[in-house]
Design an enzyme around this catalytic site. Structure first.
Site, short mmCIF file in Angstrom:
data_model
loop_
_atom_site.label_atom_id
_atom_site.label_comp_id
_atom_site.label_asym_id
_atom_site.label_seq_id
_atom_site.Cartn_x
_atom_site.Cartn_y
_atom_site.Cartn_z
N LYS A 92 9.41 -15.32 -6.56
CA LYS A 92 9.02 -15.97 -5.60
C LYS A 92 9.89 -15.90 -4.57
O LYS A 92 11.07 -16.46 -4.48
CB LYS A 92 9.13 -17.80 -6.00
CG LYS A 92 8.28 -18.50 -5.08
CD LYS A 92 8.23 -19.94 -5.58
CE LYS A 92 7.36 -20.81 -4.58
NZ LYS A 92 7.94 -20.77 -3.03
N GLU A 116 4.63 -11.77 1.36
CA GLU A 116 5.69 -12.57 1.86
C GLU A 116 6.73 -11.59 3.03
O GLU A 116 7.04 -10.72 2.66
CB GLU A 116 6.68 -13.16 0.87
CG GLU A 116 7.50 -14.10 1.37
CD GLU A 116 6.73 -15.50 1.04
OE1 GLU A 116 5.93 -15.59 0.76
OE2 GLU A 116 7.79 -16.45 1.25
S1 IVH Z 1 0.81 -16.43 -4.38
C1 IVH Z 1 -1.54 -19.97 -3.63
N1 IVH Z 1 3.07 -15.21 -5.00
O1 IVH Z 1 5.57 -19.38 -2.13
C2 IVH Z 1 -1.17 -19.34 -2.81
N2 IVH Z 1 3.29 -16.88 -3.43
O2 IVH Z 1 5.39 -22.26 -2.48
C3 IVH Z 1 0.22 -18.68 -3.24
N3 IVH Z 1 5.38 -16.99 -2.50
O3 IVH Z 1 3.00 -19.94 0.56
C4 IVH Z 1 0.30 -17.23 -3.09
N4 IVH Z 1 6.44 -15.65 -3.61
O4 IVH Z 1 4.42 -17.91 0.69
C5 IVH Z 1 2.48 -16.12 -4.41
N5 IVH Z 1 5.01 -14.02 -5.75
C6 IVH Z 1 4.33 -14.93 -4.95
C7 IVH Z 1 5.07 -15.53 -4.07
C8 IVH Z 1 4.53 -16.40 -3.10
C9 IVH Z 1 6.58 -16.37 -2.72
C10 IVH Z 1 5.20 -18.04 -1.58
C11 IVH Z 1 4.09 -18.10 -0.74
C12 IVH Z 1 3.70 -19.65 -0.81
C13 IVH Z 1 4.84 -20.26 -1.20
C14 IVH Z 1 4.22 -21.48 -2.05
#
Ligand code: IVH
Length: 664
Positions: free
Chosen positions: A113, A171
């Protein structure tokens, strides 16, 4: 307090901190505390659905875009992710998925993440036409010109490999080293510092002038597309596989995991890697891999049911600043140190932290008695980010710099942002100069550690480093803690260190600002101590890695007759500097050094790096051992990195490495 009042209070506070964080890029509370407020609000709302209002922060993600940007409406909203704070949360998630999908074998795609900001890129007929931030999930800010400056974002894709309308999500992050450099530069310019790499990334991307963005090194990691059908994928793992050849940066840690156990093992694994990664992550995202299953599971109001984020313990915490102490460093710089009420910071109890310098404290208005935000990034010393202004009682004591050396009482002199003790015989400076002289990268005198040096200085038998080479057995044996064997051993180590090379010797002198690598580069450049000592500003600045500040420091050092006297004393007592082998005109700063490479270098392939090292006199070895001189670490360093750290082997990052090479 009743629920209605508490919910209102929580909403107001969250709204306020959202503004600080998302709009101003300067948070007042740590992420952990923010998460707690949000969690409390969500719990209360879950128990009282009638009290949920459309303007509750739980109903939206992030904050509205700044007015000065053109809004970008997301064709398909960018949702949020539900959080799990512990293993139990992940187990509960898995149990729900098993129940809903009515099957026991579930494949997940597990991803880091990233702790940056979410971005959507829109390609039409393969061309990047729009890019925007997530904003509130429905509407963000159009920052297309800024995104175009990011090198990891392809401007054009293979027109035939993607549909006419193609939307990629991911990101934007700033690497930790770029963040440190940026803040160093800002500190020099007297400008406000960014609290962390994420705020720096956000601040850099949301610039009205994309020229500024271009100067900030930002990185884009792709983690999905708006609709899986755009790539004809049947799984998230497959989407990742297909994004890579299109030219997107896909994180190498991303992994397909079968079942709960593999997911939990992945979380552990990434947790151990966290500190060594070049960028910040704050958890792991776990996604049900099969697109068909994702579609069956669907989404709730603000987050998909098929995805969960495991959050790592935050690297920030808050505690009380009880006192500010002053510490004298090797070069006489007196630095303020924070004395804190001990607090657990990502698993480590912390009671001291760096406050950088007096100007920084005044600029941030950090006061004794303040509740402060503490931060630990990687393995660096924890630092105080700033005060929590909302927690001020009015009894805090504003900072005042001590202008007298805490060790010897001399007046301190202001030197840029630093305050310096100028007394060359200040015991604190003397002791640290001697530890440095004897240290491994310098003269490498085994056994001449801090305790012994302190005793010798206090007992008046050690006045400067040249005294080390005048010791006899009789001098040592009468010291506390010395016996026949230990005295003989130390004398042997001192004797062994007499024969040294120029790079070590220059470094050992402890010239302010002159680091180890540059000391070796300078040695390769000037070849002899006499030439180095005689060099003027212009000649010094011709050495890669030496700029105005270091050049001035070197000439200043040799202009002081006391320093020349110490050097003469060393030579008179038999210290001998070996001539550098090889062509006298060639610069061979890596002469005799062993280097090992790990991770990928951005500027060259491994074999090119190897050729360069060898042409500069160095030797490339395949594995890390205690005797290794340097580990050259590129991006995504492997297990060699951790091993080098545990053995105390020095690590050289790409910047420093290329600086040496440019000296060819
Ligand atoms: S999937 C449903 N994959 O975490 C939308 N998000 O807390 C999520 N983020 O706004 C997209 N790493 O900016 C996804 N490997 C990852 C991610 C990720 C960081 C962030 C993203 C999102 C936030 C939510």
């Amino acid at each position: 307090m009743d629920n209605i009042t508490r919910i209102k209070e929580l909403k107001d506070r969250i709204l306020y901190h959202n503004q600080c964080y998302y709009v101003q890029d300067f948070p007042e509370i740590s992420d952990g505390e923010y998460d707690l407020l949000m969690q409390e609000l969500m719990d209360l709302e879950a128990g009282n659905p009638g009290l949920v209002t459309p303007d509750s922060p739980s109903q939206r993600v992030g904050s509205p875009p700044l007015e000065s940007f053109v809004p970008m409406v997301h064709r398909i909203p960018l949702l949020s992710i539900d959080n799990a704070m512990d293993q139990g949360g992940i187990k509960g998630f898995h149990a729900r998925i098993v129940r809903w999908l009515e099957k026991s074998k579930i494949m997940y795609c597990c991803e880091p993440k990233f702790d940056g900001l979410a971005v959507e890129l829109v390609y039409e007929k393969g061309l990047l036409v729009h890019g925007g931030t997530r904003g509130d999930g429905l509407k963000g800010e159009d920052v297309t010109p800024n995104l175009r400056t990011i090198r990891s974002i392809p401007l054009r894709l293979d027109r035939h490999a993607v549909p006419d309308l193609f939307e990629v999500r991911g990101e934007v992050v700033m690497y930790k080293d770029a963040f440190t450099r940026l803040n160093e530069r800002r500190a020099e310019e007297g400008r406000a510092l960014f609290a962390n790499p994420r705020n720096a990334a956000a601040g850099s991307l949301r610039q009205l002038d994309s020229g500024i963005t271009a100067q900030r090194s930002l990185v884009f990691f792709a983690y999905g597309v708006s609709e899986a059908s755009m790539l004809g994928s049947v799984s998230q793992v497959d989407i990742m596989k297909r994004l890579k050849p299109l030219g997107f940066k896909v994180n190498p840690l991303i992994k397909g995991c079968h079942g709960l156990d593999q997911v939990l093992a992945f979380i552990d694994y990434v947790g151990t890697k966290r500190d060594t990664l070049a960028y910040d992550i704050d958890g792991v995202v776990i996604k049900v891999d099969a697109i068909a299953s994702q579609e069956m599971l669907g989404t709730k109001a603000r987050s998909p049911r098929w995805m969960i984020a495991y959050k790592f313990p935050p690297l920030q915490a808050t505690t009380v600043l009880e006192d500010i102490l002053f510490q004298v460093g090797r070069t006489g710089v007196v630095t303020p140190v924070a004395v804190l009420t001990p607090v657990n910071l990502a698993g480590v109890m912390v009671s001291r932290a760096s406050l950088h310098n007096a100007r920084d404290i005044v600029r941030k208005d950090i006061r004794t008695g303040d509740r402060v935000i503490l931060q630990r990034a990687g393995d660096v010393i924890p630092e105080v980010v700033g005060p929590v202004l909302s927690k001020r009682s009015g009894n805090e004591k504003p900072f005042e710099m001590d202008t007298i050396c805490p060790e010897c009482g001399s007046d301190l002199k202001q030197d840029g942002v630093a305050w310096r003790c100028m007394n060359i015989s200040c015991p604190a400076i003397l002791k640290q100069g001697i530890y440095h002289f004897a240290s491994k990268g310098a003269m490498d005198i085994e056994g001449l550690g801090k305790g012994i040096v302190d005793t010798m200085v206090s007992q008046g038998i050690l006045h400067d480093v040249s005294d080390i080479y005048g010791f006899g057995y009789d001098d040592l044996i009468k010291l506390d803690g010395f016996a026949a064997r230990s005295s003989a051993k130390l004398l042997e180590a001192i004797d062994r260190s007499r024969d040294t090379d120029l790079g070590r010797f220059i470094y050992a002198l402890g010239i302010p600002h002159l680091g180890e690598v540059t000391a070796h580069t300078a040695a390769g450049h000037f070849r002899t101590l006499d030439a180095f000592m005689a060099a003027d500003m212009e000649q010094l600045k011709a050495v890669p890695g030496i700029g105005l500040e270091i050049a001035a420091s070197i000439t200043g050092f040799f202009a002081d007759p006391r320093n020349r006297k110490v050097i003469k004393g060393l030579m008179d007592k038999g210290v001998s500097i070996s001539n550098l082998p090889g062509d006298v005109t060639g610069v061979r700063p890596l002469e005799g050094k062993s280097l090992c490479l790990t991770g990928s270098l951005e500027s060259m392939s491994r074999s090119v790096a190897k050729t360069h090292i060898e042409s500069l006199g160095g030797r490339v070895v395949g594995s890390v051992s205690k005797s290794l001189d340097w580990l050259v670490a590129g991006e995504k360093p492997g297990s060699k990195f951790a091993k080098a750290q545990s053995l105390g082997v020095k690590i050289m990052y790409e910047d420093a490495f290329t600086q040496i090479l440019k000296g060819e």
